[in-house]
Design a protein around this motif. Structure first.
Motif, PDB file in Angstrom:
ATOM      1  N   LYS A 196       5.890   5.635  -4.607  1.00 43.78           N
ATOM      2  CA  LYS A 196       6.230   4.448  -5.387  1.00 43.78           C
ATOM      3  C   LYS A 196       7.664   3.997  -5.128  1.00 43.78           C
ATOM      4  O   LYS A 196       7.943   2.787  -5.086  1.00 43.78           O
ATOM      5  CB  LYS A 196       6.004   4.724  -6.871  1.00 43.78           C
ATOM      6  N   ASN A 197       8.569   4.941  -4.944  1.00 45.25           N
ATOM      7  CA  ASN A 197       9.964   4.575  -4.655  1.00 45.25           C
ATOM      8  C   ASN A 197      10.064   3.827  -3.327  1.00 45.25           C
ATOM      9  O   ASN A 197      10.766   2.819  -3.217  1.00 45.25           O
ATOM     10  CB  ASN A 197      10.850   5.819  -4.612  1.00 45.25           C
ATOM     11  N   ILE A 198       9.368   4.338  -2.321  1.00 44.35           N
ATOM     12  CA  ILE A 198       9.391   3.668  -1.012  1.00 44.35           C
ATOM     13  C   ILE A 198       8.711   2.305  -1.116  1.00 44.35           C
ATOM     14  O   ILE A 198       9.181   1.324  -0.535  1.00 44.35           O
ATOM     15  CB  ILE A 198       8.699   4.542   0.054  1.00 44.35           C
ATOM     16  N   SER A 199       7.643   2.235  -1.907  1.00 44.83           N
ATOM     17  CA  SER A 199       6.946   0.960  -2.078  1.00 44.83           C
ATOM     18  C   SER A 199       7.860  -0.079  -2.716  1.00 44.83           C
ATOM     19  O   SER A 199       7.818  -1.269  -2.356  1.00 44.83           O
ATOM     20  CB  SER A 199       5.695   1.151  -2.945  1.00 44.83           C
ATOM     21  N   ALA A 200       8.690   0.352  -3.670  1.00 41.42           N
ATOM     22  CA  ALA A 200       9.622  -0.576  -4.323  1.00 41.42           C
ATOM     23  C   ALA A 200      10.636  -1.116  -3.313  1.00 41.42           C
ATOM     24  O   ALA A 200      10.970  -2.313  -3.329  1.00 41.42           O
ATOM     25  CB  ALA A 200      10.332   0.130  -5.474  1.00 41.42           C
ATOM     26  N   LYS A 201      11.117  -0.242  -2.426  1.00 45.69           N
ATOM     27  CA  LYS A 201      12.074  -0.685  -1.401  1.00 45.69           C
ATOM     28  C   LYS A 201      11.406  -1.667  -0.433  1.00 45.69           C
ATOM     29  O   LYS A 201      12.011  -2.655  -0.015  1.00 45.69           O
ATOM     30  CB  LYS A 201      12.612   0.519  -0.635  1.00 45.69           C
ATOM     31  N   ILE A 202      10.151  -1.368  -0.092  1.00 45.79           N
ATOM     32  CA  ILE A 202       9.409  -2.272   0.800  1.00 45.79           C
ATOM     33  C   ILE A 202       9.254  -3.634   0.139  1.00 45.79           C
ATOM     34  O   ILE A 202       9.411  -4.682   0.786  1.00 45.79           O
ATOM     35  CB  ILE A 202       8.028  -1.670   1.141  1.00 45.79           C
ATOM     36  N   GLU A 257       9.851  -1.567   8.921  1.00 44.57           N
ATOM     37  CA  GLU A 257       8.851  -0.829   9.700  1.00 44.57           C
ATOM     38  C   GLU A 257       9.000   0.677   9.490  1.00 44.57           C
ATOM     39  O   GLU A 257       8.002   1.403   9.379  1.00 44.57           O
ATOM     40  CB  GLU A 257       8.992  -1.170  11.181  1.00 44.57           C
ATOM     41  N   ARG A 258      10.221   1.147   9.433  1.00 39.97           N
ATOM     42  CA  ARG A 258      10.456   2.584   9.225  1.00 39.97           C
ATOM     43  C   ARG A 258       9.996   3.023   7.837  1.00 39.97           C
ATOM     44  O   ARG A 258       9.436   4.118   7.675  1.00 39.97           O
ATOM     45  CB  ARG A 258      11.939   2.900   9.426  1.00 39.97           C
ATOM     46  N   LEU A 259      10.244   2.178   6.830  1.00 39.51           N
ATOM     47  CA  LEU A 259       9.799   2.510   5.476  1.00 39.51           C
ATOM     48  C   LEU A 259       8.270   2.549   5.397  1.00 39.51           C
ATOM     49  O   LEU A 259       7.696   3.440   4.751  1.00 39.51           O
ATOM     50  CB  LEU A 259      10.346   1.480   4.479  1.00 39.51           C
ATOM     51  N   ILE A 260       7.608   1.584   6.027  1.00 40.61           N
ATOM     52  CA  ILE A 260       6.142   1.553   6.018  1.00 40.61           C
ATOM     53  C   ILE A 260       5.575   2.790   6.700  1.00 40.61           C
ATOM     54  O   ILE A 260       4.612   3.409   6.214  1.00 40.61           O
ATOM     55  CB  ILE A 260       5.634   0.263   6.703  1.00 40.61           C
ATOM     56  N   GLU A 261       6.193   3.190   7.830  1.00 39.05           N
ATOM     57  CA  GLU A 261       5.728   4.392   8.533  1.00 39.05           C
ATOM     58  C   GLU A 261       5.972   5.643   7.689  1.00 39.05           C
ATOM     59  O   GLU A 261       5.113   6.536   7.624  1.00 39.05           O
ATOM     60  CB  GLU A 261       6.459   4.515   9.874  1.00 39.05           C
ATOM     61  N   LYS A 262       7.121   5.707   7.034  1.00 43.56           N
ATOM     62  CA  LYS A 262       7.439   6.865   6.194  1.00 43.56           C
ATOM     63  C   LYS A 262       6.448   6.980   5.043  1.00 43.56           C
ATOM     64  O   LYS A 262       5.995   8.083   4.700  1.00 43.56           O
ATOM     65  CB  LYS A 262       8.873   6.732   5.654  1.00 43.56           C
ATOM     66  N   ARG A 263       6.101   5.846   4.449  1.00 49.02           N
ATOM     67  CA  ARG A 263       5.145   5.873   3.346  1.00 49.02           C
ATOM     68  C   ARG A 263       3.745   6.276   3.830  1.00 49.02           C
ATOM     69  O   ARG A 263       3.024   7.014   3.162  1.00 49.02           O
ATOM     70  CB  ARG A 263       5.103   4.509   2.653  1.00 49.02           C
ATOM     71  N   ALA A 264       3.359   5.792   5.024  1.00 45.54           N
ATOM     72  CA  ALA A 264       2.055   6.152   5.577  1.00 45.54           C
ATOM     73  C   ALA A 264       1.964   7.650   5.831  1.00 45.54           C
ATOM     74  O   ALA A 264       0.897   8.263   5.653  1.00 45.54           O
ATOM     75  CB  ALA A 264       1.819   5.386   6.879  1.00 45.54           C
ATOM     76  N   ILE A 305      -3.225  -3.405   3.658  1.00 45.34           N
ATOM     77  CA  ILE A 305      -3.187  -2.006   4.092  1.00 45.34           C
ATOM     78  C   ILE A 305      -4.452  -1.281   3.643  1.00 45.34           C
ATOM     79  O   ILE A 305      -5.093  -0.566   4.413  1.00 45.34           O
ATOM     80  CB  ILE A 305      -1.932  -1.298   3.541  1.00 45.34           C
ATOM     81  N   ARG A 306      -4.829  -1.482   2.361  1.00 42.99           N
ATOM     82  CA  ARG A 306      -6.032  -0.825   1.861  1.00 42.99           C
ATOM     83  C   ARG A 306      -7.272  -1.345   2.591  1.00 42.99           C
ATOM     84  O   ARG A 306      -8.215  -0.600   2.851  1.00 42.99           O
ATOM     85  CB  ARG A 306      -6.162  -1.047   0.349  1.00 42.99           C
ATOM     86  N   ALA A 307      -7.270  -2.636   2.938  1.00 41.80           N
ATOM     87  CA  ALA A 307      -8.422  -3.223   3.628  1.00 41.80           C
ATOM     88  C   ALA A 307      -8.608  -2.588   5.011  1.00 41.80           C
ATOM     89  O   ALA A 307      -9.740  -2.339   5.446  1.00 41.80           O
ATOM     90  CB  ALA A 307      -8.239  -4.727   3.760  1.00 41.80           C
ATOM     91  N   LYS A 308      -7.507  -2.308   5.697  1.00 41.72           N
ATOM     92  CA  LYS A 308      -7.600  -1.679   7.021  1.00 41.72           C
ATOM     93  C   LYS A 308      -8.209  -0.283   6.919  1.00 41.72           C
ATOM     94  O   LYS A 308      -9.023   0.124   7.751  1.00 41.72           O
ATOM     95  CB  LYS A 308      -6.219  -1.599   7.666  1.00 41.72           C
ATOM     96  N   GLU A 309      -7.822   0.460   5.902  1.00 40.44           N
ATOM     97  CA  GLU A 309      -8.387   1.792   5.716  1.00 40.44           C
ATOM     98  C   GLU A 309      -9.867   1.693   5.377  1.00 40.44           C
ATOM     99  O   GLU A 309     -10.682   2.488   5.844  1.00 40.44           O
ATOM    100  CB  GLU A 309      -7.628   2.528   4.602  1.00 40.44           C
ATOM    101  N   GLN A 310     -10.224   0.680   4.585  1.00 42.17           N
ATOM    102  CA  GLN A 310     -11.637   0.471   4.255  1.00 42.17           C
ATOM    103  C   GLN A 310     -12.444   0.153   5.514  1.00 42.17           C
ATOM    104  O   GLN A 310     -13.563   0.640   5.685  1.00 42.17           O
ATOM    105  CB  GLN A 310     -11.769  -0.690   3.260  1.00 42.17           C
ATOM    106  N   ILE A 311     -11.867  -0.655   6.398  1.00 40.27           N
ATOM    107  CA  ILE A 311     -12.554  -0.987   7.655  1.00 40.27           C
ATOM    108  C   ILE A 311     -12.809   0.277   8.461  1.00 40.27           C
ATOM    109  O   ILE A 311     -13.906   0.490   8.991  1.00 40.27           O
ATOM    110  CB  ILE A 311     -11.719  -2.001   8.472  1.00 40.27           C
TER     111      ILE A 311
END
Length: 706
Positions: free
Chosen positions: A487-493, A511-518, A677-683
Motif C-alpha cells: 500500500k505504501n508503494i501504491s500511494a507513491k505510484i 517504472e521502478r516502483l511498479i516493478e518493486k510492487r510486482a 494491472i488486475r485485468a492483465k493477470e485475469q487474462i
C-alpha cells in the motif's frame, strides 16, 4: 492402385512426354514385379525413380535385371562386395530407413543397390552377345559387337495385370532424364497382348540362358570369369541425377512428405508460397523444429550453394538443434556450431564462407546464438565474405528475442530465405520490435495454437498432439508487513502517476516502483506454505517425479530448502549452469547433464528460473508448479508447453498456479491503472484455464480473485 487405374499411353517420347512423371514413377509405384532387359544399367536410375521404387518395395516388389557387363565403378564395387560376401560388409552398412525409402534411394543410390541385392529384392545377370566366330567375348575389352543392347521392361501389378515396354531406353539416369528416347507400351488386357507375350517370352528365354546368340552370367560367375568392367559411359550420370532432383523438388508439395503432419505441411507450403519467408507461430511441443528441418532439407537439395544459419537463445538449444538435424540425416559439406563456446569462431566462420564461395563446400549449416548472430563480428563476416551465387536460409528459433533492439542486427537483408519459430512471436510491450520481426519474415504467419494441438488428433498415434492438463489454482494472501509495503508503494505510484509524462526521471522512478510492487506479489511469503501443501499431496499420491517448479531468483534458496527437508532429489537449472562440454559430465555440458538426469528420473524435481522458458525439450515432465509468473503471454505459454508435450505412457499433466488474492490499494487517480494491472493477470489466468480439462472449476476460482 492397379495399372488399369493409370492413364497409360501406347507410346512415350522424350521432349513430348515427361517419361519419368507420366510413366516410370506411377507404373513402378503400382507394380510388384519388374523384369528388365537393358543394354546399360546404373543405380542412378533407382534415384530417378525413387518415389516409384519406394512404393514398389512396399508392395512386396521384386526386380530381375539383365544388362551388359559394363557398369560404373561404384556399382561394380558394391556388386563385388555383395557377391564376395565380404565380411567387412554388414546390413548395418546400408542403414536403410524403411519408413523413408524414397529419400534413401535419392540420397545414396549405390547403397540402395547393395541393399536390394543383399536383401533379395533384386536379382541381376550379365549378358554377352557371341562373336562372329562363335566365341564368347570374355577378354578384358568387350567389343561393341559383343555388347548386349536389348531394352525391354515387363511389369506386373498387385492385382495381376501385366504390361511391357520396349524401345530405345536404357536403365540409367541419363536415359530417363537427358537422352532423346522413345518406347512403346503393350498391355496384356488390350489388343496389344501379342506384343506383350513376345516381350515376356524374350525375357524368360534370356534369363534362363536359352538364346543361342547370348550368354548369360549370374553375378558370381561373371566376376569369376572377369567379364565385368568399368565403363566411362557413366561419367555423366551424377550430372543427370542432380538435374532431375532439382527440377522435381522445385515442384514438391510438402503434403507428399510422409514424415510431416498435416499442419506442418500446410505451414511449409505457405512458407514456399510467401517467397520462403514466414513466421511459424506454433505451440510448444508441436514440432516446430521438425517442420523447419523439412524446409531446410528442401532448400538444401534444390539450391546449388546454400548456407543455413540456425540461431537460438542459448548454446544448449544449438546443440539440441544439431542433434536433431543429424538424426534426420541431412547432408552438408560442413555442419558446425559457431558461437562463444568455440575458440576463434570468427576466423572459422570466415574460413567456411570462403570455402563455400570457392565451391569447396556448397552446402553449409551453422548453429549459433542470438547474441553471436547479432554481433558485429558475425554480421560483418557474412556481409564481407558472402559470395554471389550463394543463398542464405536464416532460421530464428524463439525468434521473438530477435525483435529486441540489441538483437535486431541479426536480421540481415541478405538472408534470402527466412523461417521464424515461436509459440508467441509478438513482443510484450514492444510494438516496434514486433513490427520489425513481422516485416523481416514477409508479413505473414502460420498458426497452430495450444487449443489446436489439444483438439486435433495425431494420425500416427491416435492421440492429441499435446496431452490435456488440469489447472489447479491456489489462493494465498499477503501478510501484514507485505500488505503495508504494497500500500505504501501504491500511494507513491498514485502521486507520481499524473506526472509520469512530464520528465524522464519521473517515468523511470515510476517504472521502478511498479516493478518493486510486482515483486511483492511474485515473492509473497505465503506461497512457500502453499508449496509445502502441494508437495505433501503429491508425495501422498507418489507423484514426486517429472516435476518442474518455476521460481523467481529470490525464491530459489527457500524452495531448495523445502525440497531438501523432504529428502526430494532435485537440481536447480538457471542461466548459470554451464553450456560447455566437460569430461566430468560425461562429455556433456552441465546443463545437458542436469536435463538427462531428470529425464532418467535420477532427479525427481528441477527448480528453474527463466532458462526453462525457451525450447528445452523435456517431454517426460508432467507436473508444473508456478511459484512466480508474469503477465507476459510468452512466459506462461512457454511454461505450459514444458509439461504438456506428448511422451510414452503420459496421459495428462497438472499445472499448479499459486496466486495472490487481490490487494486493493489507495488513490482514485490511480484506480484505472490498478484495474488494468488486475485485468492483465485475469487474462493470464483465463487463457491458461480456457484449454484445461477442469476449465469451469478454474474459471470459478479466477473470478473470485477479481
Amino acid at each position: 492402385m492397379s495399372f488399369r487405374d493409370l492413364h497409360i499411353k501406347p507410346c512415350y517420347e522424350s521432349g513430348v512426354d515427361d517419361i519419368i512423371e507420366d510413366y516410370y514413377v506411377p507404373v513402378l509405384g503400382a507394380a510388384m514385379r519388374y523384369d528388365r532387359i537393358t543394354g546399360f544399367f546404373s543405380s542412378t536410375s533407382l534415384a530417378v525413380a525413387a518415389r516409384g521404387i519406394a512404393d514398389f518395395i512396399v508392395n512386396g516388389g521384386r526386380m530381375r535385371l539383365i544388362t551388359s557387363p559394363r557398369l560404373n565403378r561404384e556399382d561394380i564395387d558394391i556388386v563385388k562386395k555383395i557377391v564376395a560376401d565380404d565380411s567387412s560388409l554388414t546390413m548395418s552398412d546400408f542403414g536403410i530407413d524403411l519408413d523413408n525409402l524414397e529419400n534413401e534411394f535419392e540420397r545414396n543410390h549405390v547403397k540402395a543397390l547393395g541393399w536390394m541385392l543383399a536383401s533379395g529384392l533384386l536379382e541381376m545377370k550379365l549378358a554377352i552377345v557371341f562373336n562372329d566366330d562363335g566365341s564368347i567375348c570374355d577378354n578384358e575389352t568387350i567389343s561393341e559387337k559383343g555388347l548386349f543392347h536389348q531394352k525391354v521392361g515387363i511389369l506386373k501389378d498387385t492385382e495381376g495385370n501385366e504390361m511391357s515396354f520396349s524401345g530405345s531406353i536404357n536403365e540409367t539416369a541419363s536415359a530417363w532424364v537427358n537422352n532423346d528416347e522413345e518406347f512403346k507400351v503393350f498391355k496384356e488386357w488390350t489388343d496389344a497382348r501379342e506384343y506383350f507375350v513376345r516381350d515376356r517370352k524374350r525375357f524368360n528365354e534370356i534369363w534362363n540362358d536359352e538364346r543361342k546368340n547370348v550368354k548369360v552370367y549370374n553375378l558370381p560367375s561373371a566376376i569369376k570369369s572377369n567379364i565385368i568392367h568399368y565403363s566411362s559411359d557413366f561419367d555423366k550420370e551424377s550430372i543427370s541425377l542432380k538435374k532431375y532432383r532439382t527440377i522435381r523438388l522445385r515442384e514438391f508439395d510438402f503434403k507428399n512428405d510422409k514424415k510431416l503432419f498435416f499442419y506442418q505441411a500446410d505451414a511449409l507450403n505457405k512458407w514456399k508460397a510467401n517467397n520462403y519467408k514466414l513466421l511459424f507461430e506454433m505451440a510448444t511441443g508441436t514440432g516446430k523444429t521438425r517442420t523447419a528441418i523439412a524446409g531446410i532439407k528442401y532448400l538444401n537439395q534444390t539450391r546449388k550453394r546454400l548456407i543455413t544459419i540456425i540461431t537460438t537463445p542459448q548454446n544448449t538449444l544449438s546443440k539440441q538443434w544439431k542433434d536433431e538435424v543429424d538424426a534426420q540425416k541431412l547432408t552438408f559439406d560442413e555442419n558446425v556450431i559457431i558461437d562463444g563456446s568455440v575458440p576463434q569462431w570468427d576466423r572459422l566462420l570466415v574460413k567456411l564462407l570462403l570455402k563455400n564461395g570457392a565451391g569447396m563446400a556448397d552446402h553449409i549449416c551453422l548453429y549459433t546464438t542470438h547474441n553471436t548472430a547479432s554481433s558485429d563480428k558475425f554480421t560483418n563476416a557474412i556481409q564481407q565474405n558472402l559470395q554471389n551465387g550463394t543463398d542464405v536460409l536464416f532460421v530464428g528459433d524463439e525468434t521473438h528475442w530477435l525483435g529486441a533492439h540489441k538483437f535486431q542486427h541479426a536480421l540481415l537483408p541478405c538472408y534470402k530465405y527466412r523461417i521464424g519459430l515461436s509459440a508467441t512471436p509478438s513482443r510484450w510491450f514492444d510494438d516496434v520490435g514486433t513490427a520489425k520481426l513481422v516485416a523481416f519474415y514477409g508479413n505473414a504467419n502460420f498458426e497452430f495454437t495450444i487449443k489446436d494441438a489439444l483438439t486435433e488428433y495425431n494420425p500416427m498415434t491416435g492421440k492429441h498432439f499435446l496431452v490435456n492438463y488440469h489447472y489447479l489454482i491456489s489462493k494465498v494472501s499477503l501478510d501484514e508487513d507485505e500488505t503495508e509495503e504494497y500500500k505504501n508503494i501504491s500511494a507513491k505510484i498514485s502521486k507520481l502517476w499524473n506526472l509520469k509524462d512530464n520528465t524522464p526521471d519521473t517515468t523511470i522512478t515510476l517504472e521502478r516502483l511498479i516493478e518493486k510492487r510486482a515483486n511483492i506479489i511474485k515473492n509473497a511469503s505465503a506461497k512457500y506454505n502453499q508449496l509445502e501443501i502441494i508437495l505433501d499431496e503429491l508425495q501422498a499420491k507418489g507423484r514426486i517425479e517429472n516435476l518442474i517448479i518455476f521460481v523467481s531468483p529470490q525464491q530459489m534458496v527457500e524452495v531448495l530448502n523445502i525440497l531438501a527437508s523432504r529428502e526430494i532429489i532435485f537440481h536447480k537449472l538457471t542461466e548459470k549452469e554451464g553450456t560447455k562440454v566437460e569430461k566430468r559430465f560425461g562429455n556433456k555440458s552441465e546443463r545437458e547433464h542436469i536435463i538427462s538426469k531428470f529425464k532418467s528420473r535420477d532427479y525427481q524435481v528441477i527448480v528453474a528460473i527463466k532458462c526453462m522458458d525457451e525450447g528445452i525439450d523435456i517431454p517426460t515432465a508432467d507436473v508444473g508448479i508456478l511459484m512466480a509468473s508474469s503477465t507476459n503471454p510468452r512466459e506462461y505459454v512457454q511454461r505450459i508447453g514444458r509439461i504438456i508435450r506428448q511422451s510414452p505412457n503420459k496421459h495428462s499433466a497438472v499445472l499448479y498456479d499459486i496466486c495472490v488474492d487481490t490487494v486493493h490499494s489507495v488513490g482514485d487517480d490511480y484506480a484505472e491503472f490498478e484495474r488494468k494491472i488486475r485485468a492483465k493477470e485475469q487474462i493470464r489466468l483465463k487463457e491458461i484455464a480456457a484449454n484445461a480439462i477442469n476449465s469451469i472449476d478454474a474459471l470459478t476460482i479466477i473470478n473470485s480473485l477479481d
